[in-house]
Scaffold this motif. Structure first.
Motif, mmCIF file in Angstrom:
data_model
loop_
_atom_site.group_PDB
_atom_site.id
_atom_site.type_symbol
_atom_site.label_atom_id
_atom_site.label_comp_id
_atom_site.label_asym_id
_atom_site.label_seq_id
_atom_site.Cartn_x
_atom_site.Cartn_y
_atom_site.Cartn_z
ATOM 1 N N VAL A 1 0.837 -1.203 0.000
ATOM 2 C CA VAL A 1 0.000 0.000 0.000
ATOM 3 C C VAL A 1 0.876 1.258 0.000
ATOM 4 O O VAL A 1 0.724 2.143 -0.836
ATOM 5 N N VAL A 2 1.777 1.342 0.969
ATOM 6 C CA VAL A 2 2.662 2.500 1.121
ATOM 7 C C VAL A 2 3.966 2.073 1.785
ATOM 8 O O VAL A 2 4.082 0.994 2.345
ATOM 9 N N HIS A 3 4.948 2.970 1.727
ATOM 10 C CA HIS A 3 6.220 2.882 2.457
ATOM 11 C C HIS A 3 7.110 1.735 1.997
ATOM 12 O O HIS A 3 7.987 1.286 2.751
ATOM 13 N N TRP B 1 -1.026 -5.466 6.782
ATOM 14 C CA TRP B 1 0.068 -5.969 7.625
ATOM 15 C C TRP B 1 1.242 -5.000 7.546
ATOM 16 O O TRP B 1 1.451 -4.363 6.507
ATOM 17 N N LEU B 2 2.042 -4.968 8.599
ATOM 18 C CA LEU B 2 3.356 -4.321 8.581
ATOM 19 C C LEU B 2 4.396 -5.412 8.376
ATOM 20 O O LEU B 2 4.460 -6.370 9.156
ATOM 21 N N TRP C 1 8.608 -1.012 7.762
ATOM 22 C CA TRP C 1 8.149 0.109 6.950
ATOM 23 C C TRP C 1 7.013 -0.283 6.012
ATOM 24 O O TRP C 1 5.972 0.363 5.994
ATOM 25 N N SER C 2 7.218 -1.319 5.238
ATOM 26 C CA SER C 2 6.278 -1.664 4.164
ATOM 27 C C SER C 2 4.934 -2.130 4.726
ATOM 28 O O SER C 2 4.877 -3.028 5.570
ATOM 29 N N ARG D 1 -3.476 -7.682 3.529
ATOM 30 C CA ARG D 1 -3.426 -9.053 4.065
ATOM 31 C C ARG D 1 -3.836 -10.087 3.021
ATOM 32 O O ARG D 1 -3.322 -11.204 3.011
ATOM 33 N N ASP D 2 -4.780 -9.711 2.145
ATOM 34 C CA ASP D 2 -5.256 -10.681 1.160
ATOM 35 C C ASP D 2 -4.412 -10.697 -0.114
ATOM 36 O O ASP D 2 -4.727 -11.409 -1.060
ATOM 37 N N LYS D 3 -3.330 -9.883 -0.137
ATOM 38 C CA LYS D 3 -2.380 -9.828 -1.250
ATOM 39 C C LYS D 3 -2.968 -9.238 -2.529
ATOM 40 O O LYS D 3 -2.339 -9.314 -3.597
#
Length: 264
Positions: free
Chosen positions: A81-83, A219-220, A225-226, A230-232
């Protein structure tokens, strides 16, 4: 909560920092294709930002869960999603998407913007995710005016995306921005109209819908960071920095150079 209203001179400095972010993303757009590593994109961005007299805000950015961010941009691929952290071994391939978040510090003020890029040909299903997320950003900008509330922005994004079957990430938000990258107020992508801080002329905020193709749960990763779904399933992220005005808000960042190359 301390919300800092900007003067016209400060808004002009904010515009310069944000326009540089837009040009950086436009430069990256020239290089996004199958076979390119996210580490290579990071090098291009770092060089471009420094060559234009600024510093990359994200490099060394502190993390309460781990070490400082090790790169100059975030490169979040597919279900990230981010980071996402750029890596030499992360090679973009046909059908991927990559969300690039970029920040610059120029003359004491921050710019911040993000765009989700297709890599080669993507499926119609994924293209619709990108299109909806980007459209929700502009719908939110339309209600981000003096006299409204942060909740008007939040519910606008939520309604626009959830009505089309997408998930809204709730743990991450947009934010105020100025001399500091993350200022008050937080700007969630879900909520209720009329709630939250009142928007006032001179506020500068970053609005950034983060939208998932499937379930909104995240999830983290162990890199601290990333953030991934969860469901990919894939996720998209678009962001503009704006100045609150009476009647119509003012977009300080820009997708103009990107969109000479990519049309979603």
């Amino acid at each position: 909560m301390a919300i800092f209203l900007k003067t016209e001179d400060e808004i002009e400095l904010m515009r310069a920092a944000n326009q540089l972010v837009g040009r950086t993303l436009g430069e990256l757009a020239k290089h996004i294709k199958p076979g390119v590593s996210t580490a290579e994109l990071n090098k291009i961005a770092d060089t471009f930002i420094r060559d234009h007299g600024a510093t990359p805000t994200f490099l060394g950015f502190p993390n309460p869960y781990g070490g400082p961010f090790p790169a100059s941009i975030c490169t979040s691929v597919n279900e990230c999603v981010v980071h996402g952290i750029p890596r030499e071994d992360q090679i973009l391939k046909e059908g991927d998407i990559v969300s690039i978040d970029c920040g610059t510090l120029l003359n004491g003020y921050n710019g911040d913007s993000a765009y989700t890029f297709p890599v080669g040909e993507i499926s119609d299903e994924v293209r619709q995710l990108l299109r909806t997320t980007k459209e929700s950003l502009y719908e939110a900008i339309n209600v981000a005016i003096h006299g409204n509330h942060v909740g008007d922005i939040s519910q606008t994004v939520q309604d626009y995306c959830e009505k089309q079957g997408y998930g809204i990430v709730r743990e991450l938000t947009g934010h105020g921005i100025g001399k500091v990258m993350h200022e008050d107020p937080q700007v969630p992508n879900y909520g209720r109209r009329g709630n939250g801080p009142k928007l006032k002329e001179g506020m500068c905020i970053a609005i950034e819908p983060m939208v998932t193709q499937g379930d909104r749960k995240i999830w983290l990763l162990p890199d601290k960071w990333s953030i991934v779904t969860r469901d990919k399933k894939f996720a998209a992220h678009y962001e503009h920095t704006i100045a609150i005005r009476k009647g119509k808000s003012e977009i300080l960042s820009s997708f103009e150079e990107i969109e000479t190359i990519f049309q979603i």
